[in-house]
Design a protein around this motif. Structure first.
Motif, PDB file in Angstrom:
ATOM      1  N   ILE A  70       0.861  -1.180   0.000  1.00 28.84           N
ATOM      2  CA  ILE A  70       0.000   0.000   0.000  1.00 28.84           C
ATOM      3  C   ILE A  70       0.897   1.230   0.000  1.00 28.84           C
ATOM      4  CG2 ILE A  70      -0.173   0.083   2.526  1.00 28.84           C
ATOM      5  CD1 ILE A  70      -3.237   0.815   0.506  1.00 28.84           C
ATOM      6  N   ILE A  72       0.130   5.100   1.044  1.00 28.64           N
ATOM      7  CA  ILE A  72      -0.779   6.191   1.373  1.00 28.64           C
ATOM      8  C   ILE A  72      -0.069   7.536   1.314  1.00 28.64           C
ATOM      9  CG2 ILE A  72      -2.414   4.847   2.733  1.00 28.64           C
ATOM     10  CD1 ILE A  72      -1.072   5.754   5.221  1.00 28.64           C
ATOM     11  N   LEU A 125       2.869  -0.116   4.936  1.00 33.24           N
ATOM     12  CA  LEU A 125       1.948   0.744   5.675  1.00 33.24           C
ATOM     13  C   LEU A 125       2.719   1.718   6.561  1.00 33.24           C
ATOM     14  CD1 LEU A 125      -0.738   1.599   6.939  1.00 33.24           C
ATOM     15  CD2 LEU A 125      -0.564  -0.352   8.448  1.00 33.24           C
ATOM     16  N   ILE A 248      -6.755  11.102  -0.285  1.00 31.71           N
ATOM     17  CA  ILE A 248      -6.373   9.700  -0.117  1.00 31.71           C
ATOM     18  C   ILE A 248      -7.603   8.841   0.156  1.00 31.71           C
ATOM     19  CG2 ILE A 248      -5.848   9.772   2.364  1.00 31.71           C
ATOM     20  CD1 ILE A 248      -3.805   7.893  -0.281  1.00 31.71           C
ATOM     21  N   LEU A 249      -8.619   9.425   0.815  1.00 24.86           N
ATOM     22  CA  LEU A 249      -9.863   8.682   1.061  1.00 24.86           C
ATOM     23  C   LEU A 249     -10.502   8.233  -0.251  1.00 24.86           C
ATOM     24  CD1 LEU A 249     -12.230   7.795   2.969  1.00 24.86           C
ATOM     25  CD2 LEU A 249     -13.256  10.005   2.427  1.00 24.86           C
ATOM     26  N   VAL A 252      -8.264   5.522  -2.078  1.00 23.57           N
ATOM     27  CA  VAL A 252      -8.376   4.164  -1.514  1.00 23.57           C
ATOM     28  C   VAL A 252      -9.782   3.612  -1.764  1.00 23.57           C
ATOM     29  CG1 VAL A 252      -8.263   2.800   0.606  1.00 23.57           C
ATOM     30  CG2 VAL A 252      -6.576   4.565   0.182  1.00 23.57           C
ATOM     31  N   ILE A 262      -7.286  -6.197  -1.656  1.00 25.61           N
ATOM     32  CA  ILE A 262      -6.459  -5.327  -0.834  1.00 25.61           C
ATOM     33  C   ILE A 262      -5.245  -6.087  -0.286  1.00 25.61           C
ATOM     34  CG2 ILE A 262      -7.409  -5.559   1.501  1.00 25.61           C
ATOM     35  CD1 ILE A 262      -7.364  -2.222  -0.243  1.00 25.61           C
ATOM     36  N   THR A 297     -18.421  13.607   1.828  1.00 24.08           N
ATOM     37  CA  THR A 297     -17.343  12.881   2.508  1.00 24.08           C
ATOM     38  C   THR A 297     -17.885  11.672   3.254  1.00 24.08           C
ATOM     39  OG1 THR A 297     -16.378  15.045   2.879  1.00 24.08           O
ATOM     40  CG2 THR A 297     -15.327  13.195   3.952  1.00 24.08           C
ATOM     41  N   GLY A 301     -16.940   7.793   2.510  1.00 27.68           N
ATOM     42  CA  GLY A 301     -16.454   6.938   3.587  1.00 27.68           C
ATOM     43  C   GLY A 301     -17.297   5.675   3.721  1.00 27.68           C
ATOM     44  N   LEU A 302     -18.625   5.848   3.637  1.00 22.34           N
ATOM     45  CA  LEU A 302     -19.519   4.690   3.725  1.00 22.34           C
ATOM     46  C   LEU A 302     -19.307   3.747   2.545  1.00 22.34           C
ATOM     47  CD1 LEU A 302     -22.873   6.256   4.982  1.00 22.34           C
ATOM     48  CD2 LEU A 302     -21.421   4.618   6.175  1.00 22.34           C
ATOM     49  N   LEU A 304     -16.599   3.319   0.904  1.00 20.24           N
ATOM     50  CA  LEU A 304     -15.341   2.596   1.129  1.00 20.24           C
ATOM     51  C   LEU A 304     -15.570   1.359   1.983  1.00 20.24           C
ATOM     52  CD1 LEU A 304     -12.282   2.207   1.161  1.00 20.24           C
ATOM     53  CD2 LEU A 304     -12.134   3.875   2.989  1.00 20.24           C
ATOM     54  N   ILE A 305     -16.253   1.553   3.117  1.00 21.68           N
ATOM     55  CA  ILE A 305     -16.438   0.425   4.029  1.00 21.68           C
ATOM     56  C   ILE A 305     -17.387  -0.614   3.433  1.00 21.68           C
ATOM     57  CG2 ILE A 305     -17.360  -0.217   6.301  1.00 21.68           C
ATOM     58  CD1 ILE A 305     -16.117   2.284   7.394  1.00 21.68           C
ATOM     59  N   LEU A 308     -16.088  -3.130   0.832  1.00 23.09           N
ATOM     60  CA  LEU A 308     -15.381  -4.308   1.341  1.00 23.09           C
ATOM     61  C   LEU A 308     -16.285  -5.192   2.187  1.00 23.09           C
ATOM     62  CD1 LEU A 308     -11.952  -2.740   2.293  1.00 23.09           C
ATOM     63  CD2 LEU A 308     -12.443  -4.280   0.421  1.00 23.09           C
TER      64      LEU A 308
ATOM     65  N   ILE B 142     -12.194  -6.376   7.754  1.00 26.00           N
ATOM     66  CA  ILE B 142     -11.662  -5.378   6.835  1.00 26.00           C
ATOM     67  C   ILE B 142     -10.356  -4.853   7.433  1.00 26.00           C
ATOM     68  CG2 ILE B 142     -12.077  -3.076   5.895  1.00 26.00           C
ATOM     69  CD1 ILE B 142     -14.990  -3.792   5.759  1.00 26.00           C
ATOM     70  N   LEU B 149      -9.700   4.467   7.896  1.00 28.42           N
ATOM     71  CA  LEU B 149      -9.643   5.594   6.958  1.00 28.42           C
ATOM     72  C   LEU B 149     -11.066   6.023   6.607  1.00 28.42           C
ATOM     73  CD1 LEU B 149      -7.787   7.380   5.162  1.00 28.42           C
ATOM     74  CD2 LEU B 149      -8.110   5.707   3.358  1.00 28.42           C
ATOM     75  N   GLY B 150     -11.944   5.031   6.435  1.00 31.62           N
ATOM     76  CA  GLY B 150     -13.345   5.342   6.157  1.00 31.62           C
ATOM     77  C   GLY B 150     -14.015   6.020   7.336  1.00 31.62           C
ATOM     78  N   THR B 151     -13.851   5.444   8.536  1.00 29.75           N
ATOM     79  CA  THR B 151     -14.528   6.026   9.697  1.00 29.75           C
ATOM     80  C   THR B 151     -13.924   7.381  10.063  1.00 29.75           C
ATOM     81  OG1 THR B 151     -13.122   4.734  11.173  1.00 29.75           O
ATOM     82  CG2 THR B 151     -15.300   3.845  10.681  1.00 29.75           C
ATOM     83  N   SER B 153     -13.292   9.768   8.087  1.00 29.22           N
ATOM     84  CA  SER B 153     -14.055  10.818   7.415  1.00 29.22           C
ATOM     85  C   SER B 153     -15.532  10.768   7.796  1.00 29.22           C
ATOM     86  CB  SER B 153     -13.881  10.705   5.914  1.00 29.22           C
ATOM     87  OG  SER B 153     -13.997   9.388   5.514  1.00 29.22           O
ATOM     88  N   ILE B 154     -16.048   9.569   8.079  1.00 32.83           N
ATOM     89  CA  ILE B 154     -17.456   9.488   8.482  1.00 32.83           C
ATOM     90  C   ILE B 154     -17.674  10.208   9.816  1.00 32.83           C
ATOM     91  CG2 ILE B 154     -19.324   7.935   9.153  1.00 32.83           C
ATOM     92  CD1 ILE B 154     -18.158   5.887   7.221  1.00 32.83           C
TER      93      ILE B 154
END
Lengths: 336, 345
Positions: A70, A72, A125, A248-249, A252, A262, A297, A301-302, A304-305, A308, B142, B149-151, B153-154
């Protein structure tokens, strides 16, 4: 089991791309219902400007993720490149040299990470977390806190101008995407990325330098970050230590949504491009209905999670389902 | 060659071999001790360096300032270290701190009777954010980097939408908490005492309880820990909840320390706390390091930033030095580990 491998169980090989296309269509329908402006071709082409820097960086991150690492620090790399670009512009260096120097700067910063990770065997990382700060700090130290706003017209054109109706930045993005797709699929180098990500031990025994391949992907990512810097200054009209610091958000997210494993070893450029298109549609649509950047934003973010979590859960569910059926079959076989 | 001579040669060969082993063991011991004492030594060297460069550095008032700024960073770094032991990390720690600082303060501006609940509510809000992180990382499987990184920004986005562009000024905060953060007992700031107490408690938990031992176990060898019978997912979840709770407390103190709570409060603390942990010998690869190290790491960062200010250098140096320090500390860790493995083999 890793998540991207899990979703193959459920979605099949091409299912991921297909899902993304369906989502793009759905998102587009929602957006055009919400705002009549959405489907206007010039609007769509203009909207790519907001996504193209993240998109290019996501492409740069792709080979690194495929070898199982990775980076970042790519956004800080880009920031440092904009500072070099600004300094050279101030010194009235001819534009072609500026372009070369910017790409070379990206290469060097990427190589620094790559050597530490590939040849030093350090966890990527940790290394890129460090250089994320270090490169940005260096960008502020070299370029000052005010940044640069004065660039020669030719440099500015890369990020800001269009050929006909199509932005040059979008053409550059497409060129990189096509080049990557060809290299990843059809060349030995591209194959070695997947091989290293999947089974680095086997690759080592086959005589390929795992360290070299890993370092090379970081160099590629670095050069692409340099390209991102060239696009960035035209797009935003300024450069400095804080350039692209929040992206970066999105980068990724694009990689995760694009179905790249990943943990390395799997992922297709075509799916990644589809994911970037989907993110663009989402952001564009939210922008047209005046959703705040905060909401955007949170949504990214949601996404992204979820990108996965959903395949992981589906994969787990389908595995249990399959296991149950297998168990049932075995019971039947034994009872016979 | 007569037998006794041959025997003598053989035994002397054995002896030199044995001596070699002893020597390499001695080197190993020195290196390991260097890793645990290293941060402390580094702190001393830094102090000497800054004293030589700036005569004001060693003044009692300045040292108090360093300790005062280090206190909250220490608490947050202890929180970060907790998940680092389990081979995870929390990039959202800054947003968690901000949430725990902002939400209770926001309630207090409308409802002054809420005052006594400030501390418990900050801890609970932090723990809830931690629970979300932990659930996604442990049960959603995960990678911590991506999930947090996601949380990051959330959580920050939630604070932005709650705040609606408003900030909470010093006058709107509860008086007692402002006094508490600024108070001194016998010349020592109270929050320094609090930080030391938490560090001591955290050390006891990590060293002497089975919970602490389990966290180290899943961090150093997850598979072996599971075979041993540890519930890995549950432990990771617990670690994240504890991290969130502690970060929430740190966020509340930070809000009182800076006075005005903006939506951007504690931005960038993920890098600071991770740097503190890594410099203090808490490995990002999990399973090693200790709470004392994390605390010393935080002290080093506070010292560096204070020293740089004394020398008239900008905050950009701070960011640069912090980043490079992470890289160097990780490089040292990995090479030490590799040396240990080859010397044992």
């Amino acid at each position: 089991m890793s998540s991207a491998r899990a979703h193959k169980v459920y979605l099949g090989r091409r299912g991921w791309s297909l899902t993304l296309i369906v989502l793009i269509v759905l998102a587009s329908i929602c957006a055009s219902l919400a705002s009549p402006l959405f489907l206007h071709p010039s609007q769509i082409l203009n909207s790519t400007g907001a996504m193209v820097v993240s998109g290019v960086l996501a492409l740069g991150l792709a080979p690194i993720v495929i070898v199982g690492e990775i980076d970042i620090s790519l956004t800080s790399n880009l920031a440092f490149c904009t500072v070099v670009l600004g300094l050279l512009s101030q010194a009235h260096v001819p534009p072609p040299l500026i372009v070369l120097a910017t790409l070379a700067t990206g290469l060097v910063l990427g190589a620094f990470n790559g050597v530490l990770v590939g040849y030093g065997g350090l966890p990527s990382l940790a290394v890129t977390l460090g250089t994320l700060g270090a490169y940005q700090g260096a960008a502020f130290l070299v370029g000052g806190t005010n940044g640069f706003t004065d660039f020669p017209g030719a440099i500015y054109a890369i990020g800001a101008d269009t050929i006909g109706p199509v932005p040059i930045s979008l053409l550059l993005f497409a060129a990189v995407a096509i080049a990557f797709a060809v290299v990843f699929r059809l060349t030995t180098i591209g194959r070695s990325f997947y091989a290293v990500g999947r089974a680095s031990e086997a690759v080592r025994h086959s005589g390929i330098s795992v360290a070299g391949v890993k370092a090379a992907t970081f160099c590629i990512g670095g050069v692409v970050a340099g390209l991102g810097a060239l696009i960035f200054v035209g797009q935003y009209g300024s450069g400095g230590g804080d350039s692209a610091s929040g992206t970066i958000l999105t980068v990724v997210t694009a990689v995760a949504l694009g179905g790249l494993d990943i943990y390395g070893g799997a992922g297709r450029v075509s799916s990644l491009v589809l994911a970037i298109v989907l993110l663009d549609v989402i952001q564009n649509g939210m922008g047209l209905v005046n959703a705040s950047t905060t909401t955007q934003t949170i949504v990214i973010g949601l996404v992204l999670i979820m990108s996965l979590l959903v395949p992981e859960l589906l994969g787990r569910w389908s595995r249990e389902h399959v296991d149950q059926q297998r168990g049932l079959l075995q019971v039947l076989r034994f009872s016979r | 060659m007569p037998p006794e001579v041959r025997l003598q040669a053989k035994s002397s060969a054995l002896l030199t071999e044995r001596r070699g082993v002893l020597q390499s063991e001695a080197v190993t011991g020195v290196l390991l001790r260097a890793r645990s004492l290293g941060p402390f030594g580094f702190l001393v060297v830094l102090a000497i360096l800054f004293t030589a460069l700036s005569p004001r550095f060693l003044l009692v008032s300045n040292i108090t300032t360093v300790l005062y700024t280090a206190a909250i960073l220490t608490i947050a770094s202890l929180a970060q270290a907790l998940v680092m032991f389990t081979r995870n990390l929390d990039l959202s720690i800054g947003s968690v701190m901000a949430g725990a600082a902002y939400i209770p303060a926001l309630i207090y501006t409308h409802l002054h009777a809420f005052g006594p609940l400030l501390i418990p509510s900050a801890i609970v809000i932090g723990a809830v954010f931690g629970l979300i992180n932990g659930a996604v990382v442990a049960y959603g499987r995960i990678p911590a980097l991506v999930a947090t990184l996601g949380t990051l920004s959330i959580f920050r986005g939630i604070i932005y939408s709650l705040a609606q562009g408003e900030e909470i000024g010093t006058g709107q905060q509860a008086n007692w908490i402002l006094h508490f953060v600024a108070a001194k007992a016998g010349g020592v700031p109270v929050i320094v005492i609090v930080a030391v107490a938490i560090a001591a408690l955290a050390t006891v938990v990590m060293r002497l309880t089975s919970f602490g031992a389990s966290l180290y176990a899943i961090g150093s060898n997850p598979r072996a820990a599971v075979y041993y019978g540890l519930d890995r997912q549950r432990l990771v979840l617990q670690a994240y909840v504890a991290t969130g709770a502690l970060a929430g407390f740190a966020g509340l103190l930070l809000a009182a320390q800076v006075g005005t709570i903006t939506v951007d409060i504690a931005t960038g603390w993920e890098l600071q706390t991770l740097a503190a942990g890594v410099i203090g010998g808490v490995s990002l690869l999990g399973g090693s390091g200790g709470m004392v190290g994390a605390a010393i790491g935080a002290l080093i960062i506070a010292t560096v930033s204070n020293g740089l200010v004394q020398l008239g250098l900008s905050g950009s140096w701070q960011t640069f030095v912090q980043g490079m320090a992470i890289v160097l500390a990780v490089a040292f860790d990995v090479f030490l580990q590799r040396y240990l493995i080859t010397s044992r083999a």
